[in-house]
Design a protein around this motif. Structure first.
Motif, PDB file in Angstrom:
ATOM      1  N   ASP A  98       0.853  -1.181   0.000  1.00  0.00           N
ATOM      2  CA  ASP A  98       0.000   0.000   0.000  1.00  0.00           C
ATOM      3  C   ASP A  98       0.893   1.236   0.000  1.00  0.00           C
ATOM      4  OD1 ASP A  98       0.993   0.262   2.564  1.00  0.00           O
ATOM      5  OD2 ASP A  98      -0.971   0.314   3.544  1.00  0.00           O
ATOM      6  N   THR A  99       0.309   2.415   0.139  1.00  0.00           N
ATOM      7  CA  THR A  99       1.107   3.635   0.045  1.00  0.00           C
ATOM      8  C   THR A  99       2.139   3.737   1.176  1.00  0.00           C
ATOM      9  OG1 THR A  99      -0.629   4.846   1.244  1.00  0.00           O
ATOM     10  CG2 THR A  99      -0.684   4.920  -1.165  1.00  0.00           C
ATOM     11  N   HIS A 137       4.978   1.165   0.448  1.00  0.00           N
ATOM     12  CA  HIS A 137       5.738   1.649  -0.704  1.00  0.00           C
ATOM     13  C   HIS A 137       6.659   2.798  -0.301  1.00  0.00           C
ATOM     14  CE1 HIS A 137       6.278   3.788  -4.610  1.00  0.00           C
ATOM     15  NE2 HIS A 137       6.329   2.550  -5.072  1.00  0.00           N
ATOM     16  N   ARG A 138       6.129   3.771   0.444  1.00  0.00           N
ATOM     17  CA  ARG A 138       6.920   4.931   0.851  1.00  0.00           C
ATOM     18  C   ARG A 138       8.079   4.534   1.762  1.00  0.00           C
ATOM     19  NH1 ARG A 138       3.192   7.285   3.034  1.00  0.00           N
ATOM     20  NH2 ARG A 138       3.556   7.004   5.251  1.00  0.00           N
ATOM     21  N   LEU A 188       3.764   0.591  -8.180  1.00  0.00           N
ATOM     22  CA  LEU A 188       3.175  -0.308  -7.188  1.00  0.00           C
ATOM     23  C   LEU A 188       3.117  -1.750  -7.686  1.00  0.00           C
ATOM     24  CD1 LEU A 188       0.266   1.853  -5.740  1.00  0.00           C
ATOM     25  CD2 LEU A 188       2.329   1.124  -4.552  1.00  0.00           C
TER      26      LEU A 188
END
Length: 210
Positions: free
Chosen positions: A132-133, A136-137, A151
């Motif tokens: 998810d974000t 990923h970050r 992604l």
């Protein structure tokens, strides 16, 4: 692992209800966990089983999940998935070759790698890492994933860590870190237990020292 010391060691309780997980993950798109759970609860209250959802008018499904946001889109997607599956409860995914299981899920209407990974990991404990974000970050900042990786590709690259780390723990700890310290705009690098290992933190250090 330093993040484990900070946030604790999460433990997966696989529930072996893949169709439930699939619908829940569709409801999670672009909304909060609270709204997702509320929409799911109201859907299950309204309909006796997934067959009833499949056979109901889309407007009734939409009304049941309205609190979760994007109800028209999600209602149509859930209906399309259930119609494609018929009476298949997806339990066979537990023993199917992992690549085949992943491909089958991604062939369903509106389903991508993240949703497929959620179903396989949370329902069966199979070695997948949903990206998810937050994941990923944090993973890109730590250098676990290349900068600017998309992604979809990130899911393939994250699989290499499942040989050394529990995939559920890897997923959950990066989410917790992303929510609590490694925020998108103002990461709290001064309180981060892995700042000395983080290329992004080292790059930001001169600016913070001004």
């Amino acid at each position: 692992m330093r993040l484990r010391c900070l946030y604790g060691a999460p433990r997966l309780r696989k529930h072996e209800r893949p169709l439930d997980e699939l619908v829940l993950t569709v409801l999670s798109q672009n909304t909060s966990d609270r709204n997702r759970d509320l929409a799911y609860a109201r859907l299950r209250e309204r309909f006796s089983d997934w067959r009833a959802v499949r056979e109901a008018p889309v407007e009734e499904v939409e009304d049941a999940i309205r609190c979760g946001g994007l109800a028209p889109t999600k209602a149509r997607r859930i209906k399309a998935i259930l119609e494609r599956l018929g009476d298949d409860d997806l339990r066979w995914l537990a023993d199917a070759p992992l690549q085949r299981a992943r491909e089958f899920l991604c062939e369903l209407p509106g389903i991508g790698r993240k949703t497929a990974a959620c179903v396989l990991l949370f329902a069966f404990g199979r070695p997948e890492v949903p990206i998810d974000t937050h994941v990923h970050r944090v993973a890109t900042r730590l250098g676990l994933l290349p900068q600017r990786v998309g992604l979809e590709e990130a899911h393939d690259l994250a699989l290499r860590y499942t040989a050394d780390f529990d995939p559920y723990e890897f997923h959950v700890l990066l989410i917790r870190h992303g929510r609590r310290l490694c925020a998108a705009r103002r990461p709290a690098c001064e309180r981060c237990p892995v700042a000395d290992l983080c290329p992004s933190s080292r790059a930001l250090a001169p600016a913070r020292g001004r």
